[in-house]
Design a protein around this motif. Structure first.
Motif, PDB file in Angstrom:
ATOM      1  N   ALA A 129       0.827  -1.218   0.000  1.00  0.00           N
ATOM      2  CA  ALA A 129       0.000   0.000   0.000  1.00  0.00           C
ATOM      3  C   ALA A 129       0.854   1.259   0.000  1.00  0.00           C
ATOM      4  O   ALA A 129       0.505   2.251  -0.652  1.00  0.00           O
ATOM      5  CB  ALA A 129      -0.934  -0.015   1.204  1.00  0.00           C
ATOM      6  N   SER A 130       1.972   1.246   0.715  1.00  0.00           N
ATOM      7  CA  SER A 130       2.825   2.435   0.759  1.00  0.00           C
ATOM      8  C   SER A 130       3.403   2.748  -0.617  1.00  0.00           C
ATOM      9  O   SER A 130       3.405   3.908  -1.059  1.00  0.00           O
ATOM     10  CB  SER A 130       3.946   2.240   1.778  1.00  0.00           C
TER      11      SER A 130
ATOM     12  N   THR B 227       2.086   1.766  -3.422  1.00  0.00           N
ATOM     13  CA  THR B 227       0.944   2.094  -4.274  1.00  0.00           C
ATOM     14  C   THR B 227       0.563   3.557  -4.139  1.00  0.00           C
ATOM     15  O   THR B 227       0.337   4.254  -5.142  1.00  0.00           O
ATOM     16  CB  THR B 227      -0.256   1.204  -3.898  1.00  0.00           C
ATOM     17  N   MET B 228       0.492   4.047  -2.910  1.00  0.00           N
ATOM     18  CA  MET B 228       0.094   5.438  -2.692  1.00  0.00           C
ATOM     19  C   MET B 228       1.138   6.409  -3.245  1.00  0.00           C
ATOM     20  O   MET B 228       0.798   7.444  -3.821  1.00  0.00           O
ATOM     21  CB  MET B 228      -0.127   5.686  -1.203  1.00  0.00           C
TER      22      MET B 228
ATOM     23  N   PHE C  53       0.851   6.287  -6.993  1.00  0.00           N
ATOM     24  CA  PHE C  53      -0.383   6.950  -7.399  1.00  0.00           C
ATOM     25  C   PHE C  53      -0.239   8.462  -7.328  1.00  0.00           C
ATOM     26  O   PHE C  53      -0.724   9.191  -8.204  1.00  0.00           O
ATOM     27  CB  PHE C  53      -1.534   6.483  -6.505  1.00  0.00           C
ATOM     28  N   ALA C  54       0.417   8.958  -6.288  1.00  0.00           N
ATOM     29  CA  ALA C  54       0.632  10.408  -6.174  1.00  0.00           C
ATOM     30  C   ALA C  54       1.474  10.920  -7.336  1.00  0.00           C
ATOM     31  O   ALA C  54       1.148  11.957  -7.956  1.00  0.00           O
ATOM     32  CB  ALA C  54       1.301  10.729  -4.840  1.00  0.00           C
TER      33      ALA C  54
ATOM     34  N   ILE D 284      -6.029   4.321  -9.147  1.00  0.00           N
ATOM     35  CA  ILE D 284      -5.496   3.801  -7.892  1.00  0.00           C
ATOM     36  C   ILE D 284      -5.571   2.277  -7.861  1.00  0.00           C
ATOM     37  O   ILE D 284      -4.727   1.612  -7.258  1.00  0.00           O
ATOM     38  CB  ILE D 284      -6.235   4.427  -6.691  1.00  0.00           C
TER      39      ILE D 284
ATOM     40  N   SER E 121      -2.740   1.236 -10.036  1.00  0.00           N
ATOM     41  CA  SER E 121      -1.500   1.480  -9.300  1.00  0.00           C
ATOM     42  C   SER E 121      -1.163   0.310  -8.389  1.00  0.00           C
ATOM     43  O   SER E 121       0.003  -0.073  -8.253  1.00  0.00           O
ATOM     44  CB  SER E 121      -1.636   2.768  -8.491  1.00  0.00           C
TER      45      SER E 121
ATOM     46  N   LEU F 288      -8.977   1.068  -1.166  1.00  0.00           N
ATOM     47  CA  LEU F 288      -8.399   2.254  -1.794  1.00  0.00           C
ATOM     48  C   LEU F 288      -9.412   2.959  -2.701  1.00  0.00           C
ATOM     49  O   LEU F 288      -9.527   4.195  -2.683  1.00  0.00           O
ATOM     50  CB  LEU F 288      -7.151   1.872  -2.593  1.00  0.00           C
TER      51      LEU F 288
END
Length: 298
Positions: free
Chosen positions: A102-103, A105-106, A109-110, A229, A232, A279
């Motif tokens: 998840a880290s 991915t975020m 995504f950013a 997302i 991602s 998400l």
């Protein structure tokens, strides 16, 4: 309250169709588990020299240690053991691996959302970019990510970039595309009457962008970001496969594939599906709050 519950479980409600589809999928899953695991079960029974009834063989297809297709209750049991019965800080916990994925991915995504918005603004306002850059953006998504990910990992690793950033870059490569396309569509959504009205106010390009084009593009942006997302997350998992990392859902899938632990693979897939749903749901909540602040109904 009673009327609300009746409406939810009625055939025209929301719960009844979902429960029906899930029940059909679970029944089909159990049937496929029998079909795919049957050759191994019958072979083991023949090697042991014991005669078993058909019901016993069917039960054995649902309780194999390393099945071809694990039964749903086996996946749920493994998922429960690696989330509830295991400490979240343990490397055996799916929550630990989900946080690593998840880290990245975020972060990816950013990066991808920011890149997509910048490219969309340039494409809308610069005719040369519209004619030259947009075809390349579309063509970039025709290259399979499985072919790109190992090259990116190796090239970035040779210059000392390891860990979170290479996975985020692969994730960014996938998720910037829907943001770019959706933002371009949104920035071009104002009709000619609205643009002519802004010209009568002697508004310059920046004023038109901030006061007309950008607010009109917000619904399109969030629709594309919910797709981005989820993509991602897929990019991050794919990026974890060639790295040989010890953490992440991709590493969990890879280790399960090495040792033939199909139940572990399916439990990791279940966690990935739940993570992706969370998400997308969070992004939908941000969309509703944003549109509410803008005075628009989602």
């Amino acid at each position: 309250m009673t009327n609300l519950a009746a409406a939810l479980v009625s055939p025209r409600g929301r719960v009844f169709p979902v429960v029906t589809i899930v029940a059909v999928l679970i029944v089909a899953w159990y049937l496929l588990a029998i079909v795919l695991n049957w050759p191994q079960v019958t072979a083991m029974a023949a090697n042991s020299g014991t005669e078993s009834a058909t019901t016993q063989l069917i039960g054995a297809t649902w309780t194999m240690e390393r099945p071809v297709l694990p039964a749903p209750h086996q996946v749920i049991a493994e998922f429960w053991k690696t989330t509830v019965d295991t400490a979240p800080t343990s490397k055996r916990s799916l929550l630990y691996h989900a946080w690593i994925t998840a880290s990245a991915t975020m972060l990816g995504f950013a990066f991808g959302a920011l890149l997509g918005m910048v490219l969309a603004a340039g494409i809308v306002h610069v005719r040369t970019l519209d004619r030259s850059l947009m075809p390349w953006i579309i063509a970039s998504q025709t290259v399979p990510i499985l072919a790109i990910a190992p090259m990116v990992i190796v090239i970035l690793g040779s210059i000392g970039m390891v860990g979170l950033l290479p996975k985020a870059i692969i994730s960014m490569y996938l998720c910037f595309f829907p943001v770019t396309i959706g933002m371009v569509k949104g920035l071009r959504s104002p009709d000619l009457l609205q643009l002519d009205l802004m010209r009568t106010y002697s508004a310059d390009t920046w004023s038109v962008f901030w006061k007309l084009r950008l607010p009109a593009s917000i619904p399109f942006l969030f629709a594309s970001m919910k797709v981005a997302i989820a993509i991602s997350l897929v990019g991050t998992i794919v990026g974890e496969l060639p790295t040989g990392a010890s953490g992440g859902l991709g590493a969990r899938l890879l280790s399960g594939s090495y040792y033939g632990q199909t139940v572990q693979i399916w439990s990791a897939l279940l966690m990935a599906a739940i993570l992706g749903s969370v998400l997308v749901y969070v992004m939908g909540g941000i969309e509703r709050l944003t549109l509410k602040r803008m005075g628009t109904r989602a």
